[in-house]
Design a protein around this motif. Structure first.
Motif, short mmCIF file in Angstrom:
data_model
loop_
_atom_site.label_atom_id
_atom_site.label_comp_id
_atom_site.label_asym_id
_atom_site.label_seq_id
_atom_site.Cartn_x
_atom_site.Cartn_y
_atom_site.Cartn_z
N LEU A 246 0.83 -1.16 0.06
CA LEU A 246 0.04 -0.07 -0.03
C LEU A 246 0.81 1.33 -0.02
CD1 LEU A 246 -2.70 1.37 0.05
CD2 LEU A 246 -2.52 1.01 2.63
N LYS A 247 2.10 1.17 0.70
CA LYS A 247 2.87 2.40 0.87
C LYS A 247 3.49 2.76 -0.70
CE LYS A 247 6.84 1.77 2.24
NZ LYS A 247 8.39 1.40 2.98
N ILE A 248 3.83 1.67 -1.52
CA ILE A 248 4.22 1.86 -2.69
C ILE A 248 3.10 2.47 -3.78
CG2 ILE A 248 5.30 0.68 -4.70
CD1 ILE A 248 7.14 1.02 -2.47
N VAL A 249 2.17 1.77 -3.44
CA VAL A 249 0.81 2.56 -4.24
C VAL A 249 0.66 3.87 -3.84
CG1 VAL A 249 -1.67 2.45 -4.40
CG2 VAL A 249 -0.63 0.38 -4.22
N LEU A 250 0.64 4.31 -2.74
CA LEU A 250 0.42 5.78 -2.47
C LEU A 250 1.46 6.78 -3.05
CD1 LEU A 250 -0.61 5.47 1.26
CD2 LEU A 250 -2.11 6.10 -0.77
N ILE A 251 2.73 6.08 -2.84
CA ILE A 251 3.80 6.83 -3.64
C ILE A 251 3.67 6.85 -4.98
CG2 ILE A 251 6.49 6.73 -4.06
CD1 ILE A 251 6.62 5.49 -1.32
N ALA A 252 3.27 6.03 -5.75
CA ALA A 252 2.66 5.91 -7.27
C ALA A 252 1.87 6.70 -7.43
CB ALA A 252 2.63 4.57 -7.52
N LEU A 253 0.76 7.07 -6.71
CA LEU A 253 -0.27 8.20 -7.01
C LEU A 253 0.28 9.40 -6.84
CD1 LEU A 253 -3.14 8.89 -7.22
CD2 LEU A 253 -3.47 8.26 -4.87
N PHE A 254 0.69 9.69 -5.55
CA PHE A 254 1.00 11.05 -5.31
C PHE A 254 2.39 11.60 -5.67
CE2 PHE A 254 -2.26 9.72 -1.96
CZ PHE A 254 -3.11 10.92 -2.27
N GLY A 255 3.28 10.57 -5.96
CA GLY A 255 4.61 11.00 -6.67
C GLY A 255 4.95 10.70 -8.00
N ALA A 256 3.79 10.42 -8.73
CA ALA A 256 3.92 10.11 -9.89
C ALA A 256 2.65 10.36 -10.94
CB ALA A 256 4.33 8.84 -10.29
N ALA A 257 1.53 9.53 -10.63
CA ALA A 257 0.42 9.47 -11.39
C ALA A 257 -0.46 10.84 -11.27
CB ALA A 257 -0.17 8.34 -10.93
N MET A 258 -0.35 11.64 -10.08
CA MET A 258 -1.13 12.76 -9.98
C MET A 258 -0.58 13.87 -10.85
SD MET A 258 -2.10 14.68 -6.35
CE MET A 258 -0.43 15.22 -6.09
N GLY A 259 0.49 14.04 -10.93
CA GLY A 259 1.15 15.08 -11.69
C GLY A 259 1.07 15.01 -12.97
N GLN A 260 1.33 13.48 -13.39
CA GLN A 260 1.26 13.17 -14.81
C GLN A 260 -0.05 13.43 -15.27
OE1 GLN A 260 -0.33 9.67 -15.27
NE2 GLN A 260 -1.16 10.73 -17.23
N ALA A 261 -0.96 13.18 -14.49
CA ALA A 261 -2.61 13.32 -14.97
C ALA A 261 -2.87 14.91 -15.17
CB ALA A 261 -3.47 12.65 -13.86
N VAL A 262 -2.45 15.72 -14.34
CA VAL A 262 -2.64 17.09 -14.61
C VAL A 262 -2.34 17.69 -15.81
CG1 VAL A 262 -3.65 17.22 -12.14
CG2 VAL A 262 -1.40 17.91 -12.58
N VAL A 263 -0.72 17.13 -16.00
CA VAL A 263 0.08 17.76 -17.22
C VAL A 263 -0.72 17.19 -18.28
CG1 VAL A 263 2.10 17.68 -18.24
CG2 VAL A 263 1.79 17.93 -15.81
N TRP A 264 -1.22 16.01 -18.39
CA TRP A 264 -1.89 15.60 -19.76
C TRP A 264 -3.09 16.12 -19.74
CZ3 TRP A 264 -5.56 13.23 -22.39
CH2 TRP A 264 -5.26 12.29 -23.59
N TYR A 265 -4.12 16.27 -18.73
CA TYR A 265 -5.42 16.89 -19.36
C TYR A 265 -5.21 18.38 -19.57
CZ TYR A 265 -7.38 12.46 -18.43
OH TYR A 265 -7.65 11.04 -18.85
N THR A 266 -4.22 19.06 -18.77
CA THR A 266 -4.05 20.52 -19.30
C THR A 266 -3.44 20.59 -20.65
OG1 THR A 266 -3.62 20.90 -17.04
CG2 THR A 266 -2.85 22.54 -18.57
N GLY A 267 -2.58 19.56 -20.99
CA GLY A 267 -1.76 19.97 -22.37
C GLY A 267 -2.94 19.52 -23.41
N GLN A 268 -3.78 18.49 -23.26
CA GLN A 268 -4.55 17.93 -24.31
C GLN A 268 -6.12 18.21 -24.21
OE1 GLN A 268 -1.54 14.36 -25.87
NE2 GLN A 268 -3.64 13.63 -25.07
N PHE A 269 -6.47 18.76 -23.21
CA PHE A 269 -7.93 18.76 -22.98
C PHE A 269 -8.12 20.29 -22.51
CE2 PHE A 269 -8.96 14.50 -23.83
CZ PHE A 269 -10.09 14.62 -24.59
N TYR A 270 -7.71 20.76 -21.66
CA TYR A 270 -8.00 22.14 -21.06
C TYR A 270 -7.52 23.13 -22.22
CZ TYR A 270 -8.83 26.20 -17.99
OH TYR A 270 -9.13 27.01 -17.36
N ALA A 271 -6.38 22.92 -22.65
CA ALA A 271 -5.90 24.07 -23.74
C ALA A 271 -6.97 23.97 -24.82
CB ALA A 271 -4.60 23.23 -24.30
N LEU A 272 -7.26 22.94 -25.35
CA LEU A 272 -8.54 22.85 -26.23
C LEU A 272 -9.88 23.66 -25.85
CD1 LEU A 272 -9.39 19.96 -28.63
CD2 LEU A 272 -11.37 21.10 -27.28
N PHE A 273 -10.13 23.21 -24.54
CA PHE A 273 -11.37 24.09 -24.26
C PHE A 273 -11.28 25.62 -23.89
CE2 PHE A 273 -12.58 19.90 -21.85
CZ PHE A 273 -13.29 19.40 -22.98
#
Length: 555
Positions: A246-273
């Motif tokens: 579970l500790k690795i799951v939390l690190i993967a979420l907050f230390g990698a996937a969360m930032g990756q996600a907001v960069v992805w959706y800003t660059g490819q969707f929010y910019a379009l909207f």
């Protein structure tokens, strides 16, 4: 099927086998993303068809909210299908998810509108979005795990980067279909009924994709584990009820996937909207601009995946988050200057301010669509500005002050609802909005952008840079997540942080950011959402995220 373990290869057979795995897995996943992102591209039309019972601003935010509903359930899909994938295998699980996704998407194209069946229309739409989200929650982890478990250790980043291209390729394919149909049918026909066609034709893609996936065998790592009787009996318990994992799951979420996600959706969707809603660029042009940027940027998913096999996953992902946090505000400011220079000039020469007591004002978002924003003077002023996507700042005034809108040197006092009621209030609001509309237009805030004034190469360059940031954070992350977890609970463990990150933190980005804009009047205020989350991921990732690119995932 030839397989590879511990980085060793069989030169005589492995290349063709691995190529088949990558192509089949990637094509199927492209189809799923095509289905999922059609909704986002057509949010404006869907708002008109299914949320016509509310005001325009609220309707668009609700349409984005229904878009986000599909993301909300992705973690639950990850749990359900991740568990099945770790129990019975990767291949059969993502065949099921593909079928659910395809049939749900096809059904959206046949769904009656709000004017036909009333409130049942948006409810059914949300239900179909939930089914899509559940399916996608199981699809990505299966495809990424399946490809990674076929890959030589020293090429895992490269191999899985092809799965990473699928989200963008799916969006790109959806863009091409939408652009082509708008061109062939014309804007009026497309808005009336043509928007349904991209959903309906997806049933053909479903058939092709299922046939391709049926040609695959089970992943070698899972098959070997199954043959040895080492599969997990309780994947959810092992993945999330034991602190070590579970500790690795939390690190993967907050230390990698969360930032990756907001960069992805800003660059490819929010910019379009942002281009369409805030900068008044027409939808067809916006789609073309984004399609060009995606075409230029997509190869970099593979480049960064390959590079992560050489220098590691972590430095590339962290660099992408850092650059996004540092550049988003200047990038979107530059996008305004390049796409709609007249609007940028008007904002500088004739800034708009609203003078009111903040506590007297409502947030310009009504989830149930019943607030007409006409019971307070500042609501009358702000709702008109929000509806028209006009940037403004707030000036605090004493309690009870009748709201004023200042456009350059001109001042327009809103009707006071305590002084006018009934038909007189409605007439006063209509007259006031007419005055504001004329003054805003005279100050250079055009209702539509001027194509001749757009610096198209610069717009594409800005969009391309934002897509480049997307490729940096997204290209290596599948390999990173696969390498963090053991084979017997890998599908379950890596799917949950990925889909919480992308489903919740990323998927709710457009809705949250536009609600932030509506609440403040600042068209750039919504950027604080991705900037703050990217910084949090950067800090936590640097401190706690391990490097994984040399790990043997079959050990």
């Amino acid at each position: 099927m030839a397989t590879t373990y511990d980085g060793a290869t069989d030169p005589g057979a492995t290349f063709q086998s691995d190529k088949k795995v990558i192509i089949a897995s990637s094509l199927g996943t492209v189809f799923e993303w095509y289905d999922f992102y059609l909704y986002g591209l057509l949010a404006t039309y869907i708002s008109a068809q299914f949320f016509s019972g509310v005001n325009e601003t609220t309707g668009f935010i609700l349409a984005l909210g229904a878009f986000a509903a599909g993301f909300a359930v992705r973690p639950f899909g990850a749990l359900v299908f991740g568990r099945i994938g770790d129990l019975v295998g990767r291949k059969n699980t993502f065949l099921v998810t593909m079928g659910i996704m395809g049939l749900s998407t096809f059904s959206v194209g046949l769904l009656p509108s709000y004017t036909s069946i009333g409130v049942a229309a948006p409810l059914l739409l949300v239900l179909l979005r939930l089914l899509q989200g559940l399916a996608l929650g199981g699809e990505y982890g299966g495809a990424a795990t399946y490809v990674a478990e076929h890959a030589p250790q020293h090429r895992r980043g490269l191999y899985t980067s092809f799965i990473q291209t699928t989200a963008t390729l799916g969006l790109f394919a959806a863009l091409l279909v939408v652009i082509g149909l708008r061109y062939l049918l014309g804007e009026e026909a497309f808005a009336s009924w043509g928007w349904r066609l991209p959903f309906i034709i997806s049933i053909l893609l479903l058939g092709v994709s299922l046939w391709i996936r049926l040609q695959l065998a089970e992943s070698p790592a899972f098959q070997r584990m199954k043959d040895e009787g080492k599969t997990s009996k309780a994947p959810l318990t092992e993945a999330f009820a034991r602190w070590g994992n579970l500790k690795i799951v939390l690190i993967a979420l907050f230390g990698a996937a969360m930032g990756q996600a907001v960069v992805w959706y800003t660059g490819q969707f929010y910019a379009l909207f942002f281009l369409e809603k805030m900068l008044k660029v027409d939808g067809a042009t916006t789609n073309v601009l984004m399609a060009v940027a995606l075409a230029l940027g997509t190869p970099f998913f593979v480049i960064f995946g390959w590079l992560s096999d050489k220098i590691g996953r972590k430095p590339i992902i962290m660099a992408g988050c850092a650059l996004a946090a540092l550049t988003y505000f200047p990038l979107f400011g530059a996008l305004t200057q390049a796409a709609n220079p007249a609007l940028a000039a008007a904002q500088a020469a004739s800034p708009i301010t609203v003078v009111s007591h903040d506590a007297d004002c409502s947030v310009q978002f009504d989830p149930i669509g019943r607030n007409k924003f006409d019971s307070k003077s500042c609501d009358i002023a702000k709702s008109f500005l929000a509806k028209n996507g006009v940037n403004y700042t707030n000036i605090e005034a004493p309690a009870g002050t009748v709201a004023q809108v200042r456009i350059g040197q001109q001042t327009f006092t809103a009707p006071d609802p305590t002084q006018v009621t009934g038909a007189a209030r409605a007439a006063a609001i209509t007259a006031y909005q007419g005055e504001l509309k004329g003054a805003i237009a005279a100050a250079g805030y055009a209702a539509k952008y001027d194509p001749a004034g757009m610096n198209t190469p610069l717009v594409i360059a800005i969009l391309f840079f934002m897509v480049l940031l997307v490729t940096a954070v997204y290209g290596p992350i599948a390999a990173l997540l696969v390498e963090l977890f053991p084979t017997n609970i890998r599908y379950t463990s890596m799917s949950l942080p990925y889909h919480i990150g992308n489903g919740w933190f990323g998927g709710f980005l457009p809705t949250t950011a536009f609600a932030m804009v509506a609440a403040t009047g600042d068209i750039y205020y919504g950027l604080w959402y991705p900037v703050v989350l990217a910084v949090v991921t950067l800090v936590l990732g640097l401190l706690f995220l391990p490097e994984t690119f040399k790990r043997d995932i079959n050990a």
